[in-house]
Motif scaffolding. Sequence first.
Motif, PDB file in Angstrom:
ATOM      1  N   TYR A  86       0.739  -1.316  -0.095  1.00 24.21           N
ATOM      2  CA  TYR A  86       0.117  -0.079   0.102  1.00 24.21           C
ATOM      3  C   TYR A  86       0.852   0.873   0.387  1.00 24.21           C
ATOM      4  O   TYR A  86       0.511   1.737  -0.980  1.00 24.21           O
ATOM      5  N   ASP A  87       1.851   1.795   0.742  1.00 18.10           N
ATOM      6  CA  ASP A  87       3.061   2.316   0.885  1.00 18.10           C
ATOM      7  C   ASP A  87       3.905   2.627  -0.060  1.00 18.10           C
ATOM      8  O   ASP A  87       3.589   3.926  -0.788  1.00 18.10           O
ATOM      9  N   VAL A  88       3.852   2.094  -0.838  1.00 17.30           N
ATOM     10  CA  VAL A  88       3.872   1.304  -2.169  1.00 17.30           C
ATOM     11  C   VAL A  88       3.744   2.719  -3.223  1.00 17.30           C
ATOM     12  O   VAL A  88       4.451   2.723  -4.309  1.00 17.30           O
ATOM     13  N   GLN A  89       2.774   1.930  -3.489  1.00 19.60           N
ATOM     14  CA  GLN A  89       1.879   3.036  -4.356  1.00 19.60           C
ATOM     15  C   GLN A  89       1.697   4.026  -4.531  1.00 19.60           C
ATOM     16  O   GLN A  89       1.897   5.442  -4.764  1.00 19.60           O
ATOM     17  N   PHE A  90       2.319   4.905  -3.049  1.00 17.15           N
ATOM     18  CA  PHE A  90       1.988   6.589  -2.151  1.00 17.15           C
ATOM     19  C   PHE A  90       3.623   6.714  -3.302  1.00 17.15           C
ATOM     20  O   PHE A  90       3.575   8.023  -3.559  1.00 17.15           O
ATOM     21  N   TRP A  91       4.618   5.723  -2.805  1.00 12.80           N
ATOM     22  CA  TRP A  91       5.979   6.554  -2.987  1.00 12.80           C
ATOM     23  C   TRP A  91       6.030   6.544  -4.833  1.00 12.80           C
ATOM     24  O   TRP A  91       7.130   7.462  -5.214  1.00 12.80           O
ATOM     25  N   MET A  92       5.312   5.889  -5.904  1.00 17.10           N
ATOM     26  CA  MET A  92       5.190   5.416  -7.136  1.00 17.10           C
ATOM     27  C   MET A  92       5.253   6.835  -7.486  1.00 17.10           C
ATOM     28  O   MET A  92       4.186   6.918  -7.142  1.00 17.10           O
ATOM     29  N   GLU A  93       5.968   7.486  -8.169  1.00 13.19           N
ATOM     30  CA  GLU A  93       5.277   8.249  -9.325  1.00 13.19           C
ATOM     31  C   GLU A  93       3.688   7.920 -10.091  1.00 13.19           C
ATOM     32  O   GLU A  93       3.209   6.632 -10.073  1.00 13.19           O
ATOM     33  N   PRO A  94       3.161   8.689 -10.346  1.00 12.77           N
ATOM     34  CA  PRO A  94       1.344   8.116 -10.104  1.00 12.77           C
ATOM     35  C   PRO A  94       2.137   8.063 -11.641  1.00 12.77           C
ATOM     36  O   PRO A  94       0.504   7.017 -11.863  1.00 12.77           O
ATOM     37  N   THR A  95       1.921   7.954 -13.016  1.00 18.97           N
ATOM     38  CA  THR A  95       2.398   7.935 -14.167  1.00 18.97           C
ATOM     39  C   THR A  95       2.695   5.895 -14.050  1.00 18.97           C
ATOM     40  O   THR A  95       2.210   5.679 -14.449  1.00 18.97           O
ATOM     41  N   GLN A  96       3.924   5.813 -12.975  1.00 15.13           N
ATOM     42  CA  GLN A  96       4.231   4.924 -12.832  1.00 15.13           C
ATOM     43  C   GLN A  96       3.575   3.231 -12.584  1.00 15.13           C
ATOM     44  O   GLN A  96       3.435   2.518 -12.037  1.00 15.13           O
ATOM     45  N   ARG A  97       2.570   3.602 -11.677  1.00 14.60           N
ATOM     46  CA  ARG A  97       1.253   3.248 -10.513  1.00 14.60           C
ATOM     47  C   ARG A  97       0.450   1.958 -11.135  1.00 14.60           C
ATOM     48  O   ARG A  97      -0.119   2.698 -12.470  1.00 14.60           O
ATOM     49  N   THR A  98       0.638   1.246 -10.984  1.00  9.37           N
ATOM     50  CA  THR A  98      -0.312   0.200 -11.278  1.00  9.37           C
ATOM     51  C   THR A  98      -1.671  -0.381 -10.577  1.00  9.37           C
ATOM     52  O   THR A  98      -0.823  -0.793  -9.646  1.00  9.37           O
ATOM     53  N   PRO A  99      -2.467   0.097 -10.661  1.00  9.27           N
ATOM     54  CA  PRO A  99      -3.706  -0.594 -10.090  1.00  9.27           C
ATOM     55  C   PRO A  99      -3.435  -2.342  -8.841  1.00  9.27           C
ATOM     56  O   PRO A  99      -2.949  -2.853 -10.260  1.00  9.27           O
ATOM     57  N   LEU A 100      -3.321  -2.658  -8.073  1.00 13.24           N
ATOM     58  CA  LEU A 100      -3.020  -3.594  -7.278  1.00 13.24           C
ATOM     59  C   LEU A 100      -4.100  -4.592  -6.540  1.00 13.24           C
ATOM     60  O   LEU A 100      -4.591  -3.669  -6.109  1.00 13.24           O
ATOM     61  N   ALA A 101      -4.419  -5.505  -6.801  1.00  9.01           N
ATOM     62  CA  ALA A 101      -5.620  -6.740  -6.735  1.00  9.01           C
ATOM     63  C   ALA A 101      -5.042  -6.997  -5.434  1.00  9.01           C
ATOM     64  O   ALA A 101      -3.649  -8.164  -5.101  1.00  9.01           O
ATOM     65  N   ILE A 102      -5.109  -7.134  -4.298  1.00  3.43           N
ATOM     66  CA  ILE A 102      -4.855  -8.265  -3.211  1.00  3.43           C
ATOM     67  C   ILE A 102      -5.867  -8.976  -2.818  1.00  3.43           C
ATOM     68  O   ILE A 102      -7.104  -9.064  -2.510  1.00  3.43           O
ATOM     69  N   VAL A 103      -5.794 -10.755  -3.527  1.00  2.00           N
ATOM     70  CA  VAL A 103      -6.725 -11.139  -2.938  1.00  2.00           C
ATOM     71  C   VAL A 103      -6.429 -12.018  -1.712  1.00  2.00           C
ATOM     72  O   VAL A 103      -5.299 -12.605  -1.499  1.00  2.00           O
ATOM     73  N   CYS A 104      -7.470 -11.954  -0.458  1.00  2.00           N
ATOM     74  CA  CYS A 104      -6.707 -12.720   1.198  1.00  2.00           C
ATOM     75  C   CYS A 104      -7.888 -14.110   1.196  1.00  2.00           C
ATOM     76  O   CYS A 104      -9.293 -13.913   1.613  1.00  2.00           O
ATOM     77  N   ASP A 105      -6.595 -14.828   0.854  1.00  2.00           N
ATOM     78  CA  ASP A 105      -7.532 -15.999   1.628  1.00  2.00           C
ATOM     79  C   ASP A 105      -8.061 -16.201   3.089  1.00  2.00           C
ATOM     80  O   ASP A 105      -6.675 -16.336   3.474  1.00  2.00           O
ATOM     81  N   GLU A 106      -8.465 -16.738   3.566  1.00  7.31           N
ATOM     82  CA  GLU A 106      -8.381 -17.642   5.088  1.00  7.31           C
ATOM     83  C   GLU A 106      -8.205 -16.130   5.290  1.00  7.31           C
ATOM     84  O   GLU A 106      -7.273 -16.617   6.894  1.00  7.31           O
ATOM     85  N   ALA A 107      -9.037 -15.440   5.133  1.00  8.71           N
ATOM     86  CA  ALA A 107      -8.912 -14.123   6.046  1.00  8.71           C
ATOM     87  C   ALA A 107      -9.138 -13.908   7.687  1.00  8.71           C
ATOM     88  O   ALA A 107      -8.907 -13.379   8.153  1.00  8.71           O
ATOM     89  N   HIS A 108      -9.822 -15.041   8.418  1.00 10.27           N
ATOM     90  CA  HIS A 108     -10.410 -15.202   9.393  1.00 10.27           C
ATOM     91  C   HIS A 108      -9.744 -15.283  10.005  1.00 10.27           C
ATOM     92  O   HIS A 108      -9.386 -15.388  11.127  1.00 10.27           O
ATOM     93  N   ILE A 109      -7.811 -15.973   9.208  1.00 10.45           N
ATOM     94  CA  ILE A 109      -7.092 -16.341  10.253  1.00 10.45           C
ATOM     95  C   ILE A 109      -6.120 -15.576  10.685  1.00 10.45           C
ATOM     96  O   ILE A 109      -5.443 -14.855  12.387  1.00 10.45           O
ATOM     97  N   TYR A 110      -6.018 -14.257   9.667  1.00 11.43           N
ATOM     98  CA  TYR A 110      -5.665 -13.005  10.755  1.00 11.43           C
ATOM     99  C   TYR A 110      -6.612 -11.840  10.464  1.00 11.43           C
ATOM    100  O   TYR A 110      -5.448 -10.781  11.177  1.00 11.43           O
ATOM    101  N   LEU A 111      -7.382 -11.791  10.512  1.00 11.04           N
ATOM    102  CA  LEU A 111      -7.920 -10.989  10.387  1.00 11.04           C
ATOM    103  C   LEU A 111      -9.490 -10.861  10.687  1.00 11.04           C
ATOM    104  O   LEU A 111     -10.677 -10.857  10.582  1.00 11.04           O
ATOM    105  N   PRO A 112      -9.548 -11.281  12.628  1.00 12.96           N
ATOM    106  CA  PRO A 112     -10.507 -11.867  13.272  1.00 12.96           C
ATOM    107  C   PRO A 112     -11.586 -10.453  13.839  1.00 12.96           C
ATOM    108  O   PRO A 112     -10.459  -9.618  13.968  1.00 12.96           O
TER     109      PRO A 112
END
Length: 469
Positions: A412-438
């Motif tokens: 997430y932070d890196v998206q901010f550091w990057m030049e807007p023109t270099q930014r590539t939208p990124l999708a994060i897939v969180c499998d089993e999210a309940h394990i670490y995001l209860p």
Amino acid sequence: MTEVALLFEETDKLGRVSMVDTGRVFVDVEDHSLLTRLAVGNLVALRGQTQQEYLVAIVERITRNTQEELLEEEEDKEGNIPLGQALEDTVRAVVVGTYRTVDGDDNNVFKRGADSFPQIDRDCYVIAGKNLQNLMNLLSRDVKESERLQLGRFVADRSALAIASGDRFFQRHASVLGSTGSGKSWAVALILERASRLPHVNIIVLDMHGEYSPLCTESGAFAQRFKIAGPGDLDQPEAGAIFLPYWLLNREEMISMFVDRTDQNAPNQSSRFTFHVQQLKESYLQSQKKTDVLSTFTVDSPIPYELPELISRLKDDNTQMVPGKTTEKQGEWHGKLTRFISRLEAKMADRRYGFLFQPPGESMDYDWLSNFIRALMLSTQTDSRGIKVVDFSEVPPDVLPIVAGVFARLLYDVQFWMEPTQRTPLAIVCDEAHIYLPVREDADAVEKRALAVFETIAKEGASMESLCS
Ligand SMILES: Nc1ncnc2c1ncn2[C@@H]1O[C@H](COP(=O)(O)OP(=O)(O)O)[C@@H](O)[C@H]1O
Ligand SMILES: [Mg+2]
């Protein structure tokens, strides 16, 4: 003239609208035989304001009430009226869209949301067969060929393909829900495979059990594999092994890992840790002559520092004697940091935590972080595979929330550091999210940190989205 997409026969007519509120519509069923073919999730069409308009609704509840009633028309010669059974069928549905045969210059227009509320007594039709196929085709009509993401087929009609716009799908949050073993991970793997054919795809999968590895290794592989380094990677890291050096962790993350908040010395431990880390980061920046960063950095900035040096300074605090009136006396932090130090030392020595505390020497280089991120994020430019699977299966469970959180925060932070023109939208897939995001009241400090990170991403990451299953 274009063929009309929704064209109903008398046999499609289910009944009439009998009640409407702000969210739902109730239909009194007249054709009781049709009801037996209707299921929750099916679509119905309600006649709208004009002849050209239908409101499209999803069936939520189907109710059948059998009541006894006097069959007046069957009165016998003696004037007795027999009792019979009357069916009172109702369907509850929620309006999801508006369809118009003609809309300005356009024909066959479907749009999300209800333009008007349905009115009482309007006819309600079941959308099935050809009508359903036509409607589904309308939904994906405007999706460009190159952006078509085929999700599957509609349960209501297997001949109708479910096509989403890949571009819009990954710009929004989505979740795949179901009980264990219901096929969530398979469904996600299938979506990934289909997504891999889209242009400019950039997806990172947080894979808790290593179950997505086949997508990277088996024939027809379309994803690239990374792994949070396990004990076996410390001496000879395998390709794609990821180290997350402790200095990437911010103050809160380190403290939630090492300070027991019920300990009466917890405030002392936190404050000494903060003080020394700040100093160590400052001297690192000085040694690297990074004068510009020196004026802006904080204790949370990802700047390398030597952990053994931190421990040595904490030990000095913990054993310090200061001059008293007559003899030496114990310093302010004397004996108060013992448990903190021993927790730190235990984790440092444990090879399972090696990806955090025993990173390779080059991770102390100032440019390590940007090189690492480049390898992870920009691999799409050198490699056509824009789907990356990160295997977390060797991360010890007690630090999993922090590690997943740190990793996501970096992205997430890196998206901010990057030049807007270099930014590539990124999708994060969180499998089993309940394990670490209860999501629970008694989430511990480590889990709460991870939740905070993912909440920030979900709320503010306009260009980063997550798909949890
Ligand atoms: N579409 C499918 N068709 C047939 N079998 C499936 C399908 N999806 C999943 N399975 C089977 O169900 C098992 C559990 O699926 P999985 O995706 O791991 O479930 P979940 O992630 O919901 O716990 C898999 O091992 C697979 O054999
Ligand atoms: Mg699963």
